[in-house]
Design a protein around this motif. Structure first.
Motif, PDB file in Angstrom:
ATOM      1  N   VAL A 173       1.698   1.818 -10.118  1.00 17.34           N
ATOM      2  CA  VAL A 173       0.701   2.173  -9.093  1.00 17.34           C
ATOM      3  C   VAL A 173      -0.702   1.889  -9.633  1.00 17.34           C
ATOM      4  O   VAL A 173      -0.891   1.749 -10.853  1.00 17.34           O
ATOM      5  CB  VAL A 173       0.778   3.676  -8.716  1.00 17.34           C
ATOM      6  CG1 VAL A 173       2.094   4.035  -8.079  1.00 17.34           C
ATOM      7  CG2 VAL A 173       0.493   4.571  -9.913  1.00 17.34           C
ATOM      8  N   MET A 207       7.051  -2.247  -6.348  1.00 17.02           N
ATOM      9  CA  MET A 207       8.472  -1.841  -6.261  1.00 17.02           C
ATOM     10  C   MET A 207       9.339  -2.903  -6.922  1.00 17.02           C
ATOM     11  O   MET A 207       9.117  -4.102  -6.743  1.00 17.02           O
ATOM     12  CB  MET A 207       8.982  -1.725  -4.819  1.00 17.02           C
ATOM     13  CG  MET A 207       7.995  -1.366  -3.783  1.00 17.02           C
ATOM     14  SD  MET A 207       7.624   0.372  -3.821  1.00 17.02           S
ATOM     15  CE  MET A 207       6.243   0.392  -2.690  1.00 17.02           C
ATOM     16  N   ARG A 243       0.862  -1.189   0.000  1.00 15.69           N
ATOM     17  CA  ARG A 243       0.000   0.000   0.000  1.00 15.69           C
ATOM     18  C   ARG A 243       0.891   1.230   0.000  1.00 15.69           C
ATOM     19  O   ARG A 243       1.937   1.238   0.663  1.00 15.69           O
ATOM     20  CB  ARG A 243      -0.862  -0.002   1.262  1.00 15.69           C
ATOM     21  CG  ARG A 243      -2.073  -0.908   1.139  1.00 15.69           C
ATOM     22  CD  ARG A 243      -2.918  -0.739   2.386  1.00 15.69           C
ATOM     23  NE  ARG A 243      -4.136  -1.516   2.307  1.00 15.69           N
ATOM     24  CZ  ARG A 243      -5.263  -1.085   1.759  1.00 15.69           C
ATOM     25  NH1 ARG A 243      -5.331   0.129   1.211  1.00 15.69           N
ATOM     26  NH2 ARG A 243      -6.338  -1.843   1.738  1.00 15.69           N
ATOM     27  N   ILE A 244       0.478   2.239  -0.726  1.00 21.04           N
ATOM     28  CA  ILE A 244       1.251   3.493  -0.730  1.00 21.04           C
ATOM     29  C   ILE A 244       0.303   4.656  -0.394  1.00 21.04           C
ATOM     30  O   ILE A 244      -0.917   4.503  -0.463  1.00 21.04           O
ATOM     31  CB  ILE A 244       1.945   3.754  -2.091  1.00 21.04           C
ATOM     32  CG1 ILE A 244       0.924   3.760  -3.246  1.00 21.04           C
ATOM     33  CG2 ILE A 244       3.064   2.757  -2.343  1.00 21.04           C
ATOM     34  CD1 ILE A 244       1.468   4.264  -4.562  1.00 21.04           C
ATOM     35  N   PHE A 253       4.155   9.777  -8.399  1.00 23.50           N
ATOM     36  CA  PHE A 253       4.528   8.835  -9.468  1.00 23.50           C
ATOM     37  C   PHE A 253       3.778   9.172 -10.749  1.00 23.50           C
ATOM     38  O   PHE A 253       4.355   9.217 -11.843  1.00 23.50           O
ATOM     39  CB  PHE A 253       4.220   7.395  -9.018  1.00 23.50           C
ATOM     40  CG  PHE A 253       4.666   6.355 -10.011  1.00 23.50           C
ATOM     41  CD1 PHE A 253       6.002   5.973 -10.109  1.00 23.50           C
ATOM     42  CD2 PHE A 253       3.744   5.753 -10.872  1.00 23.50           C
ATOM     43  CE1 PHE A 253       6.412   5.017 -11.038  1.00 23.50           C
ATOM     44  CE2 PHE A 253       4.150   4.802 -11.803  1.00 23.50           C
ATOM     45  CZ  PHE A 253       5.486   4.430 -11.884  1.00 23.50           C
ATOM     46  N   ILE A 311       0.752  -7.194  -9.277  1.00 25.73           N
ATOM     47  CA  ILE A 311      -0.053  -6.203  -8.541  1.00 25.73           C
ATOM     48  C   ILE A 311      -1.537  -6.589  -8.425  1.00 25.73           C
ATOM     49  O   ILE A 311      -2.187  -6.296  -7.428  1.00 25.73           O
ATOM     50  CB  ILE A 311       0.139  -4.787  -9.166  1.00 25.73           C
ATOM     51  CG1 ILE A 311      -0.172  -3.697  -8.126  1.00 25.73           C
ATOM     52  CG2 ILE A 311      -0.654  -4.586 -10.449  1.00 25.73           C
ATOM     53  CD1 ILE A 311       0.308  -2.298  -8.505  1.00 25.73           C
ATOM     54  N   LEU A 337       9.831   2.507  -7.089  1.00 24.59           N
ATOM     55  CA  LEU A 337       8.422   2.410  -7.488  1.00 24.59           C
ATOM     56  C   LEU A 337       8.336   2.330  -9.018  1.00 24.59           C
ATOM     57  O   LEU A 337       8.852   3.208  -9.717  1.00 24.59           O
ATOM     58  CB  LEU A 337       7.682   3.648  -6.967  1.00 24.59           C
ATOM     59  CG  LEU A 337       6.157   3.618  -6.953  1.00 24.59           C
ATOM     60  CD1 LEU A 337       5.632   2.467  -6.104  1.00 24.59           C
ATOM     61  CD2 LEU A 337       5.593   4.943  -6.414  1.00 24.59           C
ATOM     62  N   GLY A 381       1.303   0.185  -4.690  1.00 24.03           N
ATOM     63  CA  GLY A 381       2.525   0.475  -5.443  1.00 24.03           C
ATOM     64  C   GLY A 381       3.300  -0.806  -5.697  1.00 24.03           C
ATOM     65  O   GLY A 381       3.309  -1.707  -4.848  1.00 24.03           O
ATOM     66  N   MET A 401       2.343   9.545  -2.606  1.00 24.92           N
ATOM     67  CA  MET A 401       3.280   8.750  -3.438  1.00 24.92           C
ATOM     68  C   MET A 401       2.657   8.439  -4.795  1.00 24.92           C
ATOM     69  O   MET A 401       3.315   8.499  -5.830  1.00 24.92           O
ATOM     70  CB  MET A 401       3.610   7.426  -2.737  1.00 24.92           C
ATOM     71  CG  MET A 401       4.858   7.474  -1.898  1.00 24.92           C
ATOM     72  SD  MET A 401       5.085   5.902  -1.081  1.00 24.92           S
ATOM     73  CE  MET A 401       6.164   5.044  -2.247  1.00 24.92           C
ATOM     74  N   PHE A 402       1.352   8.099  -4.750  1.00 27.97           N
ATOM     75  CA  PHE A 402       0.631   7.802  -5.998  1.00 27.97           C
ATOM     76  C   PHE A 402       0.702   9.037  -6.910  1.00 27.97           C
ATOM     77  O   PHE A 402       1.084   8.958  -8.070  1.00 27.97           O
ATOM     78  CB  PHE A 402      -0.825   7.448  -5.679  1.00 27.97           C
ATOM     79  CG  PHE A 402      -1.709   7.295  -6.889  1.00 27.97           C
ATOM     80  CD1 PHE A 402      -1.825   6.077  -7.552  1.00 27.97           C
ATOM     81  CD2 PHE A 402      -2.433   8.379  -7.379  1.00 27.97           C
ATOM     82  CE1 PHE A 402      -2.632   5.951  -8.680  1.00 27.97           C
ATOM     83  CE2 PHE A 402      -3.243   8.264  -8.501  1.00 27.97           C
ATOM     84  CZ  PHE A 402      -3.344   7.040  -9.142  1.00 27.97           C
ATOM     85  N   TYR A 429      -4.387   2.944  -2.360  1.00 31.30           N
ATOM     86  CA  TYR A 429      -3.469   2.938  -3.500  1.00 31.30           C
ATOM     87  C   TYR A 429      -2.451   1.826  -3.310  1.00 31.30           C
ATOM     88  O   TYR A 429      -2.008   1.577  -2.195  1.00 31.30           O
ATOM     89  CB  TYR A 429      -2.732   4.274  -3.571  1.00 31.30           C
ATOM     90  CG  TYR A 429      -3.678   5.454  -3.651  1.00 31.30           C
ATOM     91  CD1 TYR A 429      -4.080   5.957  -4.878  1.00 31.30           C
ATOM     92  CD2 TYR A 429      -4.175   6.053  -2.485  1.00 31.30           C
ATOM     93  CE1 TYR A 429      -4.967   7.028  -4.948  1.00 31.30           C
ATOM     94  CE2 TYR A 429      -5.052   7.117  -2.544  1.00 31.30           C
ATOM     95  CZ  TYR A 429      -5.448   7.598  -3.779  1.00 31.30           C
ATOM     96  OH  TYR A 429      -6.321   8.652  -3.848  1.00 31.30           O
TER      97      TYR A 429
END
Ligand SMILES: CC(C)(COP(=O)(O)OP(=O)(O)OC[C@H]1O[C@@H](n2cnc3c(N)ncnc32)[C@H](O)[C@@H]1OP(=O)(O)O)[C@@H](O)C(=O)NCCC(=O)NCCS
Length: 311
Positions: A64, A56, A5-6, A14, A105, A61, A54, A10-11, A52
């Protein structure tokens, strides 16, 4: 690779790198999407954010997405049999599109849905590269919709019918609106007096066309309507001119309209007319949304290109 989870921040950071015209400011985008849900289409119906995710790779990252819970609206019950709510994935951004990223994902997103009791989910995607990869990964399209936009600084390239007078309607005009829509596409969607500035086009004393301008989004909700016997007389164009002026006076820089296409595999005549009308009157396609769900069709469906709809 690792999925976690981000934060919304961050979303947003990106996604900024992709320079998507709608997603330059996440808060504004979500506010707009929330108000667009009045349309109750597969990609904008009442929704709640589930967060959200992410992806990696070596601590960096590389992808997303947004996970949502969405109400299944009555006209979509056919696609989501027995479900009142479902999962929904939107705004997938990958540094490069490939099945390997989806494979990492999507199961994590599905876990989030299952935890919330959502037994199935859809993915609304407008990036053509992504459509191919989603099909390769075992998803197939079940719905299609086009988001069209106008830059309000530019003129509408066709002139409207000069005999048409456009007036703002009130509750006492509901009967007229019903008559117009029954005579344009055969059914009636009433306006919201909270959300809409309602335009009615008159030829002499007769109400022959309409549009609902959403004052929170800049969208013409449910499109422009002209009664069948009055079509092709530039009445629709006259309505678009008024809509442009009104939205401009409200401070909007863009105007939008959404067309949900009636069929997936054939060019439907009323879709062709609507798309020709909007694009010949200066609108351009901002997003062609395709709704995907786990493959239910054994064979790949041929989906006609949008250019086949425009004459
Ligand atoms: C779409 C609609 C509003 C167009 O209104 P209209 O008053 O007939 O359109 P106009 O006469 O202003 O047409 C303007 C331009 O659109 C295009 N257009 C309109 N109807 C078209 C048709 N049947 N085929 C191809 N192009 C068409 C043409 O380029 C036209 O320019 P032209 O006069 O130089 O040929 C009308 O057909 C309608 O009400 N359809 C049913 C309801 C509907 O589906 N609305 C859209 C909801 S999203």
């Amino acid at each position: 690779m690792r999925v976690a989870r981000i934060s919304a921040h961050m979303f947003e950071e990106f996604v900024k790198g992709f320079r998507d015209p709608l997603l330059s400011d996440l808060r504004g985008y979500l506010r707009w999407m929330r108000r667009m849900s009045i349309l109750k289409t597969f990609w904008c119906s009442d929704w709640n954010s589930l967060g959200y995710l992410g992806l990696m790779d070596s601590g960096k990252l590389v992808g997303v997405l947004r996970a949502l819970k969405m109400k299944v609206i009555f006209h979509n019950h056919g696609a989501w049999i027995g479900l009142r709510e479902r999962g929904e994935i939107q705004d997938i951004f990958f540094s490069k599109w490939g099945v390997e990223y989806l494979r990492e994902i999507l199961p994590k997103a599905e876990k989030i849905f299952l935890k919330r009791g959502l037994r199935d989910f859809g993915i609304s995607e407008w990036k053509p590269d992504a459509w191919r990869i989603l099909e390769e990964y075992g998803f197939s399209p079940y719905a299609r919709s086009v988001l069209i936009t106008w830059n309000l600084r530019k003129e509408i390239p066709k002139s409207g019918n000069r005999k048409v007078k456009i007036r703002i309607a009130s509750r006492k005009d509901l009967k007229k609106l019903r008559r117009i829509q029954l005579g344009s596409w055969g059914f009636f969607i009433p306006p919201s007096f909270k959300h809409h500035i309602i335009l009615v086009a008159y030829l002499g004393d007769e109400a022959v066309g309409s549009a609902y301008l959403n004052k929170y989004t800049g969208n013409i909700d449910f499109g422009v309507h002209v009664m069948r016997e009055f079509q092709r007389k530039r009445i629709g164009t006259a309505i678009l001119h008024s809509a442009r002026n009104l939205f401009k006076s409200l401070g909007f820089k863009k105007m939008y309209v959404v067309r949900v296409l009636r069929t997936l595999s054939k060019v439907n005549e009323s879709d062709r007319i609507a798309l020709s009308f909007y694009t010949n009157c200066g609108g351009s396609v901002l997003r062609e949304y395709r709704g995907f769900r786990r493959k239910i069709r054994p064979r790949k469906l041929r989906v006609p290109e949008l250019s086949e709809y425009i004459s």
